[in-house]
Structures are given as structure tokens and as C-alpha cells.
Design an enzyme around this catalytic site. Structure first.
Site, PDB file in Angstrom:
ATOM      1  N   PHE A 271       0.679  -1.215  -0.170  1.00 40.36           N
ATOM      2  CA  PHE A 271      -0.110   0.068  -0.147  1.00 40.36           C
ATOM      3  C   PHE A 271       0.765   1.128  -0.033  1.00 40.36           C
ATOM      4  O   PHE A 271       1.846   1.181   0.726  1.00 40.36           O
ATOM      5  CB  PHE A 271      -0.744  -0.042   1.209  1.00 40.36           C
ATOM      6  CG  PHE A 271      -1.464   1.382   1.405  1.00 40.36           C
ATOM      7  CD1 PHE A 271      -2.868   1.435   1.133  1.00 40.36           C
ATOM      8  CD2 PHE A 271      -0.979   2.420   1.990  1.00 40.36           C
ATOM      9  CE1 PHE A 271      -3.647   2.505   1.394  1.00 40.36           C
ATOM     10  CE2 PHE A 271      -1.504   3.791   1.929  1.00 40.36           C
ATOM     11  CZ  PHE A 271      -2.879   3.833   1.652  1.00 40.36           C
ATOM     12  N   GLU A 272       0.543   2.069  -0.957  1.00 40.78           N
ATOM     13  CA  GLU A 272       1.394   3.349  -1.096  1.00 40.78           C
ATOM     14  C   GLU A 272       0.474   4.424  -1.645  1.00 40.78           C
ATOM     15  O   GLU A 272      -0.120   4.154  -2.536  1.00 40.78           O
ATOM     16  CB  GLU A 272       2.668   3.403  -1.637  1.00 40.78           C
ATOM     17  CG  GLU A 272       3.801   2.488  -1.269  1.00 40.78           C
ATOM     18  CD  GLU A 272       4.815   2.513  -2.164  1.00 40.78           C
ATOM     19  OE1 GLU A 272       4.909   2.509  -3.239  1.00 40.78           O
ATOM     20  OE2 GLU A 272       6.144   2.670  -1.550  1.00 40.78           O
ATOM     21  N   ILE A 273       0.309   5.580  -0.992  1.00 37.81           N
ATOM     22  CA  ILE A 273      -0.163   6.794  -1.676  1.00 37.81           C
ATOM     23  C   ILE A 273       1.052   7.652  -1.654  1.00 37.81           C
ATOM     24  O   ILE A 273       1.572   8.019  -0.592  1.00 37.81           O
ATOM     25  CB  ILE A 273      -1.167   7.408  -1.066  1.00 37.81           C
ATOM     26  CG1 ILE A 273      -2.760   6.430  -1.007  1.00 37.81           C
ATOM     27  CG2 ILE A 273      -1.689   8.727  -1.806  1.00 37.81           C
ATOM     28  CD1 ILE A 273      -3.714   6.788  -0.154  1.00 37.81           C
TER      29      ILE A 273
END
Ligand SMILES: *[C@@H]1O[C@H](CO)[C@@H](O)[C@H](O)[C@H]1NC(C)=O
Length: 384
Positions: A271-273
Site C-alpha cells: 500500500f502506498e499513496i
């Protein structure tokens, strides 16, 4: 009712029925024949066209951002589930685009289904060979020997060649894919992930308006066997590029002795933003290039999680990194579920609080709060 009256009624019904049948058979309302019970499935082009024609009005409120997923054709059902979760909890209200990348061509089945599920526009890209192969300075025999050795030691993905290409690609190339050049922000989604709470507002906009560059939901300790010399390589980079090291960075999160050694904490990068512009900056490219030259993506098994995390921790200001308490998330085998019951009810979460990983021994999230003097969410220390 007399007998004749009853027969008259039957006759009227019969006439009406016959007339109806006649009209139907004359009109386009055909009685289905056996072949029209099984019309040919639509092609990808047809699905795409139908979607373009029925496109929901695009929002002017959107940030210049996209979802991005690295997947293969046989991930189709796992990615379908992940998209459903992201759409239901967030994107159905925003219609952000989605970029799919693959080291081979996506097939029509994959493109049709994902195009139908994503509320925004979908794009499909093939990864250029030179981003998914050995650079010329890598000794392939040495790399093969390393894989065999790590396989013998039963290190997770230790014997896998494609996993190494994937980690290197996520570390140094996805943000430079021509399709990704059209955006400033990305949200990485992997097959089979789940979201458990409504996402409040627009995380992309939050990032932009609050000057964040990188964000995470889960952090934890890395297996040292996969990265024995990574920190040596990082130290080499810091020495040759002192100008890239940020003041007020989050070094304390990843080192307990001022940068001498690495404590193995990393943000879980499935998960990355984050900011694509940051990943495309000279700062990050110089960092990736230096690490890549040292060969650990192949001679060891450096993951993109520690590679991104170390970069963020040394080259960004600590306050440019954001922890998302509100985004409840699952990727096998860990869950982030908000500690506060009020948050869970407000956001209609369906995660099990006892499965929250944030404050477990193997998590680094408590350390993140402590070194940055952040206030932990309500309920963090309650026994669930
Ligand atoms: C979005 O960002 C990309 C990369 O910086 C840029 O080329 C593009 O023009 C931007 N699009 C819009 C609509 O601002």
C-alpha cells in the site's frame, strides 16, 4: 355466472392473447431462439466503447492522480476483488483512473473485467524489457548462485528470479512508465487487498494540500536475510550525495544510532499513496541508481519496501510522511484496523479490531508515533 357468459370470457381472453402474440412476433420483441440465449461475449473493444459512452461526468475536483497495479493475467480474480473494495469504499465517488502494468501483454479477459469494475478510465501498459532484465553490470552466475543459496535457506521468495525483477521495478521504474508520466500522484493497489472502512474525503487531495510526499498504513521489521548489505549501500549513497539528505528527516525511525545501522523498520509498500514527482526527482533517481549499481536487488533480495522506506526516511522531512489511521487495510497476513471504536463506527468499518497489527511487537508503527511525538489514536492501548 352462466355457462355461456363464462365461455364468452374465455374467448375474449384467448383473442387478446392471440393478438398480443401476433403483435410481439411482428415486433422486435422476438421470442428467443436457442442461439440467441447464448450471444457471443462482448469483446474488450465493445466493453470499452460502451463505458466511454455511458461515462459519468468527470469531476473537476480531482487531483492529477491514478491507481496503479502491477499484475499478470492470471491475477484477474484477485485483482477484481481488490478493485471492488477500492471502488466500494472510495473511488465510486471520484472515478480516478487506474493504470495496470505487466511484463507481458494483458489479455482481453483481464482488460474487459477491470474496465467494467473501475469507475475511472483504465490504461494497460507493458513494461519495457530493459526495466525487467539484468543490467549489464550484473554477473548473472553470481545472481543465480545467490538465488540457490537463499532457496536452500528457505528465505521467502529467496529462490525467485521474477520476484527480484518485480522488487527492482517497483523500486526504480514504475513511476517512469510512459503511462505514469501523465500523473503526479499514485495509489498502489495489489491483488487481493481489502479496505474495511469508508475512505473519508480524498486522500490524493489530502496529500497535495498538506504537502505530503509519501504515506503508509502498516509498518514492520524486514527480514535481515534479504538485505544484509543494503544499509552499507545506503551509507555509500549518503556519503556521496550529502546534498540529498533532508534536514528534519525521519532517520530516527529507521536507525537507533544516528544512521550507523539500520533497525529494519520499513513501511509496507504493497500500500502506498505518494508523489510521483518525488520519485522522479534527481534526489530519488540518484539514490536508486546508486543502490542498483551495488547489485543487491539480484545478489541479495532487496525489497521495494525497505528501499522506498529508507528513501522517504532520509530524503523527506518527517512531516512529509503520513500515516493513514482511517484507511483500514488488509494484505496477507496483516490488517490495519483503526483502534478507536468511534472511528470504526463513523466510517462503517467491518474489520475486526483484535486483528489490528499497529501495536503488535513486530510492527514499527508505535515507533513511528514515538519518534515523531505524535498522539496515538484513542483505544490504542486497550486490550481488544
Ligand atoms: C498531470 O501531471 C502530468 C505529470 O506532471 C502532466 O504532464 C500533466 O499535464 C498533468 N495533467 C493535468 C491535467 O494537469
Amino acid at each position: 355466472m352462466s355457462i355461456s357468459a363464462r365461455y364468452t370470457r374465455y374467448l375474449v381472453f384467448a383473442l387478446v392473447g392471440l393478438t398480443f402474440f401476433y403483435l410481439v412476433s411482428k415486433s422486435s420483441l422476438q421470442i428467443p431462439t436457442s442461439s440467441s440465449f447464448a450471444p457471443p461475449p462482448p469483446t474488450y473493444e465493445e466493453v470499452k466503447e460502451e463505458k466511454t459512452n455511458s461515462q459519468v461526468p468527470t469531476s473537476n475536483e480531482r487531483v492529477n492522480a491514478t491507481f496503479v497495479t502491477l499484475a499478470r493475467n492470471n491475477d484477474i480474480w484477485d485483482i477484481a476483488k481488490a478493485i471492488r473494495s477500492v471502488e466500494d469504499r472510495f473511488n465510486r465517488n471520484f472515478h480516478y483512473d487506474w493504470v495496470f502494468l505487466n511484463d507481458n501483454e494483458f489479455d482481453d479477459e483481464f482488460k474487459k473485467l477491470t474496465t467494467a469494475l473501475v469507475s475511472g478510465t483504465t490504461h494497460y501498459g507493458v513494461i519495457p524489457k530493459e526495466h525487467w532484465s539484468y543490467p549489464e553490470w550484473i554477473d548473472e552466475d553470481k545472481a543465480r548462485a545467490a538465488r540457490l543459496e537463499m532457496g536452500r535457506k528457505k528465505i521467502i521468495y529467496g529462490d525467485s528470479e521474477s520476484y527480484r525483477h518485480m522488487c527492482r521495478y517497483e523500486s526504480g521504474f514504475f513511476f517512469r512508465h510512459e503511462l505514469m508520466m501523465n500523473y503526479e500522484w499514485y495509489w498502489r493497489v495489489e491483488p487481493s487487498i481489502e479496505l474495511f472502512c469508508d475512505v473519508p474525503g480524498d486522500p490524493f487531495r489530502f496529500m497535495k494540500e498538506n504537502n505530503k510526499k509519501y504515506s503508509f498504513v502498516i509498518s514492520l521489521y524486514e527480514y535481515i536475510e534479504t538485505i544484509p548489505t543494503l544499509w552499507d549501500s545506503v551509507k555509500g549513497f549518503m556519503k556521496s550525495h550529502p546534498e540529498h539528505i533532508a534536514e528534519g528527516n525521519a532517520m530516527e525511525f529507521i536507525s537507533e544510532d544516528g544512521g550507523e545501522s539500520y533497525n529494519k523498520c520499513h513501511f509496507w509498500s504493497n500500500f502506498e499513496i505518494g508523489s510521483l514527482e518525488w520519485l522522479r526527482s534527481d534526489q530519488y533517481i540518484d539514490y536508486f541508481t546508486a543502490l542498483d549499481k551495488d547489485g543487491g536487488f539480484f545478489y541479495e533480495r532487496w525489497g521495494d519496501a525497505p528501499v522506498h522506506s529508507i528513501a522517504a526516511s532520509i530524503m523527506l522531512k518527517a512531516e512529509e510522511i503520513h500515516f493513514w489511521n482511517e484507511i483500514a487495510y488488509y494484505h496477507v497476513p496483516f490488517t490495519h484496523c483503526p483502534s478507536s471504536e468511534k472511528t470504526r463506527l463513523d466510517l462503517r468499518c467491518h474489520c475486526k479490531p483484535s486483528e489490528n497489527f499497529d501495536w503488535a511487537g513486530y510492527s514499527c508503527t508505535k515507533r513511528w508515533f514515538d519518534v515523531n511525538n505524535l498522539q496515538k489514536p484513542d483505544g490504542w492501548d486497550s486490550k481488544q
